[in-house]
Design an enzyme around this catalytic site. Structure first.
Site, PDB file in Angstrom:
ATOM      1  N   ARG A 118       3.401  -4.801  16.541  1.00 22.29           N
ATOM      2  CA  ARG A 118       2.009  -4.333  16.435  1.00 22.29           C
ATOM      3  C   ARG A 118       1.061  -5.417  16.972  1.00 22.29           C
ATOM      4  O   ARG A 118       0.011  -5.117  17.531  1.00 22.29           O
ATOM      5  CB  ARG A 118       1.673  -3.978  14.973  1.00 22.29           C
ATOM      6  CG  ARG A 118       2.574  -2.897  14.391  1.00 22.29           C
ATOM      7  CD  ARG A 118       2.335  -2.702  12.900  1.00 22.29           C
ATOM      8  NE  ARG A 118       2.623  -3.911  12.140  1.00 22.29           N
ATOM      9  CZ  ARG A 118       2.396  -4.065  10.847  1.00 22.29           C
ATOM     10  NH1 ARG A 118       1.851  -3.070  10.151  1.00 22.29           N
ATOM     11  NH2 ARG A 118       2.697  -5.176  10.229  1.00 22.29           N
TER      12      ARG A 118
ATOM     13  N   HIS B  20      -1.990  -8.884   1.984  1.00 19.61           N
ATOM     14  CA  HIS B  20      -1.666  -7.618   2.669  1.00 19.61           C
ATOM     15  C   HIS B  20      -2.802  -7.309   3.657  1.00 19.61           C
ATOM     16  O   HIS B  20      -3.107  -8.128   4.524  1.00 19.61           O
ATOM     17  CB  HIS B  20      -1.454  -6.541   1.586  1.00 19.61           C
ATOM     18  CG  HIS B  20      -0.871  -5.247   2.059  1.00 19.61           C
ATOM     19  ND1 HIS B  20      -0.206  -5.097   3.243  1.00 19.61           N
ATOM     20  CD2 HIS B  20      -0.864  -3.999   1.488  1.00 19.61           C
ATOM     21  CE1 HIS B  20       0.199  -3.836   3.388  1.00 19.61           C
ATOM     22  NE2 HIS B  20      -0.204  -3.146   2.341  1.00 19.61           N
TER      23      HIS B  20
ATOM     24  N   SER C 170       0.828  -1.220   0.000  1.00 18.37           N
ATOM     25  CA  SER C 170       0.000   0.000   0.000  1.00 18.37           C
ATOM     26  C   SER C 170       0.859   1.266   0.000  1.00 18.37           C
ATOM     27  O   SER C 170       0.581   2.215  -0.743  1.00 18.37           O
ATOM     28  CB  SER C 170      -0.966   0.008   1.182  1.00 18.37           C
ATOM     29  OG  SER C 170      -0.296  -0.257   2.390  1.00 18.37           O
TER      30      SER C 170
ATOM     31  N   ASP D   9      -2.085  -8.516  11.590  1.00 20.22           N
ATOM     32  CA  ASP D   9      -3.447  -8.927  11.244  1.00 20.22           C
ATOM     33  C   ASP D   9      -3.942 -10.114  12.067  1.00 20.22           C
ATOM     34  O   ASP D   9      -5.141 -10.401  12.080  1.00 20.22           O
ATOM     35  CB  ASP D   9      -3.529  -9.268   9.750  1.00 20.22           C
ATOM     36  CG  ASP D   9      -3.203  -8.064   8.898  1.00 20.22           C
ATOM     37  OD1 ASP D   9      -3.739  -6.987   9.191  1.00 20.22           O
ATOM     38  OD2 ASP D   9      -2.394  -8.185   7.958  1.00 20.22           O
TER      39      ASP D   9
ATOM     40  N   HIS E  77       5.792 -12.786   7.264  1.00 23.20           N
ATOM     41  CA  HIS E  77       5.992 -11.400   6.831  1.00 23.20           C
ATOM     42  C   HIS E  77       7.158 -11.355   5.858  1.00 23.20           C
ATOM     43  O   HIS E  77       8.097 -12.137   5.960  1.00 23.20           O
ATOM     44  CB  HIS E  77       6.275 -10.476   8.021  1.00 23.20           C
ATOM     45  CG  HIS E  77       6.039  -9.037   7.699  1.00 23.20           C
ATOM     46  ND1 HIS E  77       7.013  -8.232   7.161  1.00 23.20           N
ATOM     47  CD2 HIS E  77       4.925  -8.280   7.799  1.00 23.20           C
ATOM     48  CE1 HIS E  77       6.509  -7.020   6.964  1.00 23.20           C
ATOM     49  NE2 HIS E  77       5.240  -7.018   7.331  1.00 23.20           N
TER      50      HIS E  77
END
Ligand code: CMX
Length: 467
Positions: free
Chosen positions: A357, A302, A272, A403, A348
């Site tokens: 995160r 993604h 992105s 995620d 990843h």
């Protein structure tokens, strides 16, 4: 490799292409369809690529390895972005600050303990921690810019509810280009030195309008009545939560502050961020550039992975039941891999340790929802998946990414429409893409134009070298 060698390789590649098209012409007599012919050619080309990589993959090709041409440019130093940098082991740092450090340093809402994304935007753009007054002024500025042109509202209202929320989001953002200050200034002949200024105005408008777009999509698709107005005395995350219908839950508002902050930016090379930069490099305005970013974020490898994680967890529960044993979960993970699918939320392209995160969201869950059954399942999966991925031996990083956790937190507060999750990721990602676009125009970043080569050219170059 010399430029003469490259030129000769390219010419040879053109000759080979002509020869190939002649072969194509002769086969078309068999009245095959295009798709049938393609299906015949693909297996041989897969083998051709494999053989080329096996023979030449580790060889230098100009400044890179041949493998990097085929391998999605993994690890290729090719971009500059000062806002955030990703370390494979340590994770993201925003202007040099880790997630715990920004949680500590950035201004908070009255009574809140999570950082305000307004402060993160200031930090991304300036490298400095803003004062409370500065973030309050930013909240007010965004509130003042937040309304949507009526034709954009109409576009959203006309979308069928079956159109994925990310497609609706991208449509609306792209349509905002109607009022782009940059596009208008460019038509009027603005000097290059001034590009950053209308880009800044567009970037501010873009971020400001996203809660109204997200809220409208949410209510159109899932119900929930008329959108409330933006409150200029409240912060951005409160307003987003309110437009979605969740502002009566103070912990959800705090979650939005954390969520937007940690999803905002992840250095420049992810799909992105890079798409926004690439499209912006053609001097497409920030609405067009960010619309393209959203289309990349909507891919399952993604940003869509946050939706996929919840779908996967729910499927697992329906197959093996709630409170399943570790062995049953392990078997389910293996069945996913054996079916040729990825385990969403794990792995990843850059990270090689658990994503900080993920950890920040885990801390939030431990504080606010330690007994939530889905959170417990996420923990159980965290204890099992890395071992399975390591044993399977393919994924370079067996650890969870951002995620793997976000959907569980949203679900806890009642936002359980999974295919909306990536819209929230998109609202957040605007902060990083917008700041990058402003700096790119300020620094006069050039049009991006890497060079592509054919497999024939690669083979020819190395044949010539050894001859
Ligand atoms: N489950 C199963 N297989 C996986 C895997 C996973 N979670 N992660 C990687 N692999 C596989 C790859 O598909 C690849 O297989 P092939 O050789 O057959 O193509 C192999 O392991 C090597 O891949 P890699 O070098 O470790 O990972 P990549 O850099 O190619 O891909 C990513 C990274 C994120 C796309 C991949 O780990 C993945 O598909 N994860 C699941 C989807 C996901 O969670 N995406 C979200 C990432 C974060 C974000 O951007 O939001």
């Amino acid at each position: 490799m010399s430029s003469a060698a490259l030129r000769s390789a390219v010419q040879q590649s053109r000759r080979s292409a002509l020869a190939r098209s002649a072969r194509f012409a002769s086969t078309s007599a068999k009245a095959q369809t295009l798709k049938e012919r393609l299906a015949e050619l693909i297996p041989a080309e897969i083998e051709n690529v494999k053989a080329t990589r096996a023979e030449h993959g580790k060889k230098s090709f100009g400044p890179v390895l041949v493998d990097q041409l085929y391998g999605g440019m993994r690890g290729l130093p090719a971009l500059i972005w000062d806002g955030s940098v990703l370390d494979a082991d340590e994770g993201i740092r925003f202007r040099g600050k880790s997630i715990p450090e920004i949680q500590q340093a950035l201004p908070k809402a009255p009574g809140g303990s999570e950082p305000l994304p307004e402060g993160l935007f200031w930090l991304l753009l300036t490298g400095e921690i803003p004062t409370q007054e500065q973030v309050t002024a930013l909240s007010k500025d965004w509130a003042a810019r937040s309304s949507l042109p009526s034709f954009v509202e109409e576009i959203l209202d006309r979308c069928p509810p079956t159109l994925h929320p990310m497609s609706q989001f991208s449509l609306a953002v792209t349509a905002l280009n109607h009022d782009s200050a940059f596009a208008k200034a460019y038509q009027q002949g603005i000097s290059k030195k001034e590009y950053w200024q209308p880009t800044f105005e567009d970037a501010m408008d873009l971020i400001a309008k996203l809660p109204n777009i997200a809220g409208r999509i949410y209510r159109n698709v899932y119900g929930g009545g008329k959108l409330p107005a933006i409150d200029a005395d409240k912060d951005y995350s409160y307003n987003l939560a309110n437009l979605l219908g969740f502002a009566d839950k103070p912990d959800f508002v705090e979650l939005m502050r954390l969520y937007i902050t940690i999803h905002s930016d992840h250095e420049g090379g992810n799909v992105s961020a890079h798409t926004g930069k690439l499209v912006g490099s053609a001097l497409s305005d920030p609405f067009l550039a960010f619309g393209a970013s959203l289309n990349g974020l909507a891919g399952p490898l993604h940003g869509l992975a946050n939706q996929e994680v919840l779908i996967w967890l729910r499927k697992m529960q329906s197959k093996i039941g709630e409170n399943a044993s570790d062995d049953a979960v392990r078997e389910y993970v293996w069945s996913t891999l054996k079916a040729g699918q990825v385990v969403p939320g794990y792995g990843h392209a850059v990270l090689r340790k658990t994503d900080p995160r993920y950890m920040a969201q885990r801390e939030f869950a431990l504080k606010h929802l330690p007994e939530n059954p889905l959170f417990k399942l996420v923990n159980q999966v965290y204890n099992i998946v890395p071992g399975v991925l390591l044993e399977a031996g393919k994924a370079k990083n067996p650890w969870p990414n951002v995620d793997a956790h976000s959907g569980v937190l949203l679900t806890h507060y009642g936002l359980n429409q999974m295919n909306f999750y990536t819209v929230l990721f998109g609202v957040s990602r605007a902060f990083g893409v917008a700041s990058q676009l402003i700096w790119d125009r300020a620094l006069g970043a050039p049009l991006e134009r890497p060079k592509s080569y054919s497999t024939e050219a690669i083979k020819k170059i190395f044949k010539d070298k050894t001859a």
